[in-house]
Motif scaffolding. Sequence first.
Motif: not given
Length: 359
Positions: A245-261
């Motif tokens: 449903r959604r791909l979210m780029m890292p909001r801060e340095a060192g954070a991973p990419v997140a994908v919502r299902f």
Amino acid sequence: MRLLSLLHRWTGAITGLLLAVIGLSGTALVWEGYWIGLPGAGDPVIADPAALGRVVETARATGPDLSYITFASEEIGLHQAIYHDGSGAYFSQDAVLVERWESFWERPELWLFDLHHYLFLGEAGKTITGILGLLLLAFTISGLILWWRTRKTFRLRLFPARWTASAVVRHHRDLGAVASPLLLLVAVTGSAMVFPAVTDAVLSPLAKDRSAIALPANSPAPTAQTDWPVLMTRAQSAFPQAYPRRLMMPREAGAPVAVRFRQDFEWTPNGRSYIYLDPFRALVLAVDDPAEGSAADAVREKLYPIHAGKVGGLAWQMALTFAGLALVMLGTLAMWSFWFAGSTKRAVGKLRPRDALRA
């Protein structure tokens, strides 16, 4: 009872217009999938992870600093990309740019969302809308108490029988009584989302301890070499039967990419199932599965889809439309009868009989 009536009338007279704005904007948002009207908005969903990865590549190449991209759904068959500078774009499911905007003011579904949730005031506006929800809850309960005394005169009308203060008040009470179950539900779900701490306290008997998801703090940032089709395919492997449903780029340095299902048991249109990935190696770092959550988590997950008409099909959308339009009438007519109808009546009463006839 007189004090309750005074509180109900005065508070409604002050906040009625804001409640009407909330009701009207919310009603429009219930039907946004029908009026967006861009090419491809009605296309069936193609949930191929590799194709979604190519859309992400196109979105990153189209605008600066992609924030997130919401993938096409049954409601809107277009992918929506939002960038950190406030701009955005719609892409077709074959990764073709359909619409580009520089500000959310250029897209009615975006500024209506901001109006309904934030009143164009940011986090302060969100708090105000939450307070308005609590006031709506109080209005509905107190209105039912006040209506009960006059229930034998009940008449359901679309508009007041006459445009006098007394007729408008009777119409207000009768319409409010009919709409009260829906208004109570809308008020409770809306306020519960705005004030999560209060919601957590109420639902605490249903909650259970759950370990926080451990995420690495040194994940590499996405680069031009990131293989998004492979990354989306890896993410899909963690939830093979779920919908991306959604791909979210890292909001801060060192954070991973997140994908919502969204899994089949979830009501929230964008789901609450998260996959966290290393964009350099396309590795799954962590999985947050709501199936492992508590009953309290399940209740919280259902607040938004009930409030926004994302479940229940056409029948529930029609019910919410009635509630929204009823709130518009209750708010505007309450203000009019309090501030203007009374003054008009007093002004006419001061005229001499002959002048009153001329007026």
